[in-house]
Scaffold this active site. Sequence first.
Site, PDB file in Angstrom:
ATOM      1  N   LYS A   1     -24.559 -18.161 -10.066  1.00 53.65           N
ATOM      2  CA  LYS A   1     -25.276 -17.209  -9.224  1.00 53.65           C
ATOM      3  C   LYS A   1     -25.451 -15.903  -9.989  1.00 53.65           C
ATOM      4  O   LYS A   1     -24.494 -15.154 -10.192  1.00 53.65           O
ATOM      5  CB  LYS A   1     -24.530 -16.924  -7.921  1.00 53.65           C
ATOM      6  CG  LYS A   1     -25.414 -16.123  -6.923  1.00 53.65           C
ATOM      7  CD  LYS A   1     -24.626 -15.261  -5.989  1.00 53.65           C
ATOM      8  CE  LYS A   1     -24.330 -13.897  -6.550  1.00 53.65           C
ATOM      9  NZ  LYS A   1     -25.544 -13.039  -6.724  1.00 53.65           N
TER      10      LYS A   1
ATOM     11  N   GLY B   1     -14.866  -8.219  -6.755  1.00 53.74           N
ATOM     12  CA  GLY B   1     -13.916  -9.106  -7.414  1.00 53.74           C
ATOM     13  C   GLY B   1     -12.700  -9.387  -6.555  1.00 53.74           C
ATOM     14  O   GLY B   1     -12.175 -10.517  -6.532  1.00 53.74           O
TER      15      GLY B   1
ATOM     16  N   GLU C   1     -13.548 -10.479 -14.453  1.00 53.69           N
ATOM     17  CA  GLU C   1     -13.873  -9.425 -15.408  1.00 53.69           C
ATOM     18  C   GLU C   1     -14.473  -8.279 -14.605  1.00 53.69           C
ATOM     19  O   GLU C   1     -15.603  -8.372 -14.123  1.00 53.69           O
ATOM     20  CB  GLU C   1     -14.864  -9.935 -16.459  1.00 53.69           C
ATOM     21  CG  GLU C   1     -14.280 -10.937 -17.429  1.00 53.69           C
ATOM     22  CD  GLU C   1     -13.253 -10.317 -18.358  1.00 53.69           C
ATOM     23  OE1 GLU C   1     -13.358  -9.100 -18.626  1.00 53.69           O
ATOM     24  OE2 GLU C   1     -12.355 -11.027 -18.798  1.00 53.69           O
TER      25      GLU C   1
ATOM     26  N   CYS D   1     -19.870  -1.827 -18.533  1.00 52.85           N
ATOM     27  CA  CYS D   1     -18.475  -1.791 -18.070  1.00 52.85           C
ATOM     28  C   CYS D   1     -17.560  -1.165 -19.115  1.00 52.85           C
ATOM     29  O   CYS D   1     -16.545  -0.565 -18.778  1.00 52.85           O
ATOM     30  CB  CYS D   1     -17.992  -3.187 -17.703  1.00 52.85           C
ATOM     31  SG  CYS D   1     -18.035  -4.387 -19.044  1.00 52.85           S
TER      32      CYS D   1
ATOM     33  N   GLU E   1     -15.437   4.536 -11.566  1.00 49.93           N
ATOM     34  CA  GLU E   1     -16.494   4.051 -12.449  1.00 49.93           C
ATOM     35  C   GLU E   1     -17.851   4.512 -11.934  1.00 49.93           C
ATOM     36  O   GLU E   1     -18.231   4.207 -10.803  1.00 49.93           O
ATOM     37  CB  GLU E   1     -16.442   2.517 -12.513  1.00 49.93           C
ATOM     38  CG  GLU E   1     -17.342   1.923 -13.560  1.00 49.93           C
ATOM     39  CD  GLU E   1     -17.165   0.418 -13.667  1.00 49.93           C
ATOM     40  OE1 GLU E   1     -17.294  -0.112 -14.783  1.00 49.93           O
ATOM     41  OE2 GLU E   1     -16.907  -0.231 -12.637  1.00 49.93           O
TER      42      GLU E   1
END
Length: 508
Positions: free
Chosen positions: A185, A243, A260, A299, A402
């Site tokens: 996906k 996640g 990840e 990232c 982030e």
Amino acid sequence: MADSTDQHAGRTLHVGGEWRGALSGATREIVDPADGRPFAVVAEGGAKDADLAVAAARDAFAGGEGAWPRTPVAERAALLRRVADLLVRDREEIGLLESRDAGKTVEEGRVDVDCVADAFRYFADLVAAEAPGRVVDAGTPEVHSVVVHEPVGVCALITPWNYPLLQASWKVAPALAAGNTYVLKPSEITPLTTIALHRLLAEAGLPDGVANLVTGPGHTVGARLADHPDVDLVSFTGGLVSGTKVAQAAAPGVKKVALELGGKNPNVVFADACATDESFDTAVDQALNAAFIHSGQVCSAGGRLIVEESVRERFVTELARRARLIRLGRGTADGVECGPLVSEQQRAKTEDFVASALAEGAELRCGGKRPEPSELRPESGYFYEPTVLDRCHREMRVVREEVFGPVLTVETFRTEDEAVALANDTEYGLAGAVWTADAGRARRVAGRLRHGTVWINDFHPYLPQAEWGGFGKSGTGRELGPAGLAEYRETKHVYQNLAPKPVRWFAG
């Protein structure tokens, strides 16, 4: 390469070797972030589409002697190499598609294609060179004992929007090399090059049902793949919140999970790294690269500059001057160095981070706003100026969270211990860099940093042979290198008694 008729008709689900639309008939327009205009249509799959794809992957995995898991390693490796050759053949077309889909420059898109081809070749070479198993000495010639690796089974691969093709390859290549089948996906925002990759897999001769693709949103397709009882492994790359949900959904089935996640990556610059004009220029240039490549939507972006106080003012002044000169515009245009953010939502998030930083006392050295529209930068595009925020501290939200945008924060230190403490003061632990002319200090600081990748006097290179992963909330998975292949394998111990005898443990 891609069948544009199917793409415009929304037939972008690849299930059991067939390209088709979503069961619901729903579609989604894909928008060019440089002008905010739709330029492609894809199927908007749902949970039932995911179920069909998992069933196709299971059938392909559980088939007879000719099924993919039982295909000789040499044949699997040869197919991966054919895919790499096809990627090289279609480099220009795929690079352009990646630019329009994700907003990055065409040159970045071309480099991504090169890296993807390298990944396919690396995993082909890795499995082709492996020994068939590790012999274990049982202490007697009457026993043959060997440890072998087998494919996990059906894998759910969920990839992010910032590097659609590259991140897909880091999962697809080792999964196929190990003999798995899968359902992938991609991000619903940037699915186009992943669709193109699956057309190349079919062209290379991959059997039907081995590679399945469902385009659609995470809350339906991704969620169903994570909790599906017939999925054996979930590999997810994306944000921390998503996640965590993936891990929670996979937990009841005790699936293998590889995560990840994000990063808040320090770029530590010691004064001795700036002792000469050349070394100063290099350190500044690499700080720009660390923070602003792909508009900071990386990232591993070095969005935290941690610079020694004695050189801070000189370093930040030059950094801000150069950041103002970065040429912003449509990624397909010549001379453009930085493209737009991927969506209006991502730009609004970046603006909110900058506003909060200024309210908390940060000093704006450059950027901090949308650029003036131009021929290269339509007003409808999602552009934001490269931004440098000085005088930052660890309590600021922009320093701790982030951003995923073109924002660089500046912190300062006086001692080596203070530099290490600042660099490690984060929930994440993905990547970081150390700049110094002192080789001993470089190794010392690198050894103390709690980050999965540490660059010394460089930023952003990666090697297919080296594992990629992180500490803390940056995730639990490992990609690339031998560990990347190991993620997609189970270990089996085969103990063969060549001269079996009665045990006589019990009377009778």
